[in-house]
Write a protein that holds these residues in place. Structure first.
Motif, PDB file in Angstrom:
ATOM      1  N   LEU A  15       0.719  -1.563   0.384  1.00 25.30           N
ATOM      2  CA  LEU A  15      -0.001  -0.136   0.184  1.00 25.30           C
ATOM      3  C   LEU A  15       0.492   1.809   0.067  1.00 25.30           C
ATOM      4  CD1 LEU A  15      -2.721   1.288   0.351  1.00 25.30           C
ATOM      5  CD2 LEU A  15      -2.191   1.106   2.359  1.00 25.30           C
ATOM      6  N   LEU A  16       1.947   1.525   1.024  1.00 21.92           N
ATOM      7  CA  LEU A  16       2.175   2.314   0.983  1.00 21.92           C
ATOM      8  C   LEU A  16       3.660   2.770  -0.562  1.00 21.92           C
ATOM      9  CD1 LEU A  16       2.749   5.019   3.313  1.00 21.92           C
ATOM     10  CD2 LEU A  16       4.430   3.407   4.157  1.00 21.92           C
ATOM     11  N   ALA A  64       5.542   6.143  13.333  1.00 21.59           N
ATOM     12  CA  ALA A  64       5.599   5.182  15.688  1.00 21.59           C
ATOM     13  C   ALA A  64       4.590   3.299  14.845  1.00 21.59           C
ATOM     14  CB  ALA A  64       5.135   5.514  16.682  1.00 21.59           C
ATOM     15  N   SER A  65       3.821   3.767  14.187  1.00 14.26           N
ATOM     16  CA  SER A  65       3.248   2.759  13.954  1.00 14.26           C
ATOM     17  C   SER A  65       3.867   2.194  13.463  1.00 14.26           C
ATOM     18  CB  SER A  65       1.567   2.893  12.861  1.00 14.26           C
ATOM     19  OG  SER A  65       0.962   4.398  14.108  1.00 14.26           O
ATOM     20  N   CYS A  66       3.982   1.916  11.939  1.00 12.06           N
ATOM     21  CA  CYS A  66       4.710   0.781  11.368  1.00 12.06           C
ATOM     22  C   CYS A  66       5.518  -0.003  11.474  1.00 12.06           C
ATOM     23  CB  CYS A  66       5.531   1.612  10.314  1.00 12.06           C
ATOM     24  SG  CYS A  66       4.593   2.473   9.324  1.00 12.06           S
ATOM     25  N   LEU A  67       6.666   1.327  12.995  1.00 11.19           N
ATOM     26  CA  LEU A  67       7.715   0.438  13.461  1.00 11.19           C
ATOM     27  C   LEU A  67       7.321  -0.431  14.522  1.00 11.19           C
ATOM     28  CD1 LEU A  67      10.447   0.728  13.761  1.00 11.19           C
ATOM     29  CD2 LEU A  67      10.632   2.525  15.778  1.00 11.19           C
ATOM     30  N   VAL A  68       6.061   0.193  15.251  1.00 18.16           N
ATOM     31  CA  VAL A  68       6.142  -0.944  16.078  1.00 18.16           C
ATOM     32  C   VAL A  68       5.392  -2.506  14.824  1.00 18.16           C
ATOM     33  CG1 VAL A  68       3.936  -1.408  17.567  1.00 18.16           C
ATOM     34  CG2 VAL A  68       5.585   0.772  18.301  1.00 18.16           C
ATOM     35  N   LEU A  69       4.340  -2.041  14.484  1.00 19.89           N
ATOM     36  CA  LEU A  69       3.432  -3.209  13.603  1.00 19.89           C
ATOM     37  C   LEU A  69       5.260  -4.202  12.827  1.00 19.89           C
ATOM     38  CD1 LEU A  69       1.166  -1.392  11.113  1.00 19.89           C
ATOM     39  CD2 LEU A  69       0.821  -3.489  13.691  1.00 19.89           C
ATOM     40  N   VAL A  81      14.624  -4.440   9.153  1.00 20.86           N
ATOM     41  CA  VAL A  81      15.583  -3.577   9.251  1.00 20.86           C
ATOM     42  C   VAL A  81      15.327  -2.980   7.206  1.00 20.86           C
ATOM     43  CG1 VAL A  81      18.172  -2.158   8.798  1.00 20.86           C
ATOM     44  CG2 VAL A  81      17.158  -3.868  10.283  1.00 20.86           C
ATOM     45  N   ALA A  82      15.413  -3.823   6.573  1.00 19.78           N
ATOM     46  CA  ALA A  82      14.930  -3.351   5.008  1.00 19.78           C
ATOM     47  C   ALA A  82      13.735  -2.919   5.072  1.00 19.78           C
ATOM     48  CB  ALA A  82      14.908  -4.206   3.998  1.00 19.78           C
ATOM     49  N   ILE A  83      13.028  -4.034   5.492  1.00 22.31           N
ATOM     50  CA  ILE A  83      10.917  -2.929   5.492  1.00 22.31           C
ATOM     51  C   ILE A  83      11.379  -1.724   6.181  1.00 22.31           C
ATOM     52  CG2 ILE A  83       8.491  -3.619   6.232  1.00 22.31           C
ATOM     53  CD1 ILE A  83       9.947  -6.802   6.100  1.00 22.31           C
ATOM     54  N   ILE A  84      11.496  -1.644   7.352  1.00 26.35           N
ATOM     55  CA  ILE A  84      11.730  -0.209   8.491  1.00 26.35           C
ATOM     56  C   ILE A  84      12.063   1.071   7.575  1.00 26.35           C
ATOM     57  CG2 ILE A  84      11.897   0.950  10.213  1.00 26.35           C
ATOM     58  CD1 ILE A  84      12.236  -1.692  11.769  1.00 26.35           C
ATOM     59  N   VAL A  85      13.339   0.731   6.686  1.00 24.46           N
ATOM     60  CA  VAL A  85      13.436   1.712   6.275  1.00 24.46           C
ATOM     61  C   VAL A  85      12.898   1.773   5.181  1.00 24.46           C
ATOM     62  CG1 VAL A  85      15.568   2.769   4.172  1.00 24.46           C
ATOM     63  CG2 VAL A  85      15.941   0.653   6.145  1.00 24.46           C
ATOM     64  N   VAL A  86      12.569   0.902   4.377  1.00 24.94           N
ATOM     65  CA  VAL A  86      11.443   1.522   2.880  1.00 24.94           C
ATOM     66  C   VAL A  86      10.059   2.037   3.388  1.00 24.94           C
ATOM     67  CG1 VAL A  86       9.677   0.438   1.280  1.00 24.94           C
ATOM     68  CG2 VAL A  86      12.419  -0.565   1.154  1.00 24.94           C
ATOM     69  N   LEU A  87       9.770   1.639   4.289  1.00 26.57           N
ATOM     70  CA  LEU A  87       8.328   2.252   5.009  1.00 26.57           C
ATOM     71  C   LEU A  87       8.763   3.299   5.570  1.00 26.57           C
ATOM     72  CD1 LEU A  87       6.368  -0.114   7.010  1.00 26.57           C
ATOM     73  CD2 LEU A  87       6.272  -0.041   4.816  1.00 26.57           C
ATOM     74  N   PHE A  88       9.553   3.620   5.776  1.00 25.73           N
ATOM     75  CA  PHE A  88      10.739   5.330   6.533  1.00 25.73           C
ATOM     76  C   PHE A  88      10.627   6.225   5.962  1.00 25.73           C
ATOM     77  CE2 PHE A  88      11.930   4.494  11.029  1.00 25.73           C
ATOM     78  CZ  PHE A  88      10.795   4.147  11.290  1.00 25.73           C
TER      79      PHE A  88
END
Length: 116
Positions: A15-16, A64-69, A81-88
């Motif tokens: 989605l993002l 914060a929501s993405c990080l927690v999820l 880490v890769a998912i977090i970087v992409v989402l951020f």
């Protein structure tokens, strides 16, 4: 018990990333129109403090929501880490660098929620 972590995370990332791709396409289209020649008007829009506070608040909450999820999910271990970087990166681009997202998606939703 069915584990939903892979499905929820995949949906969130898709989605993002899709929203970011659409926003980039809108930016490229606007850039092409502005560089197509002829006379064009330009304007600089400066956001007020209330609008910027709304952007900062929702950006922080979404990050914060993405990080927690992602952090609490059992799926995709080794790729968090890769998912977090992409989402951020996607969220930062959408909230701070893309005017289409802010004007066509974020503020209409914010105003709609504010009316309720």
């Amino acid at each position: 018990m069915i584990e939903t972590d892979p499905y929820v995370l995949a949906f969130l990332v898709v989605l993002l990333v899709t929203l970011t791709i659409v926003a980039v396409a809108k930016d490229v289209g606007a850039w092409r129109r502005s560089n197509s020649g002829g006379t064009s008007a330009s304007a600089e829009v400066v956001r007020g403090q209330t609008s910027m506070n709304a952007i900062y608040t929702v950006y922080g909450a979404s990050i914060a929501s993405c990080l927690v999820l992602v952090n609490n999910a059992e799926a995709f271990i080794g790729n968090k880490v890769a998912i977090i970087v992409v989402l951020f990166a996607c969220a930062t681009y959408l909230f701070f660098l893309n005017s289409w997202f802010r004007n066509a998606v974020f503020f209409p939703l914010k105003n709609r929620v504010g009316r309720d």
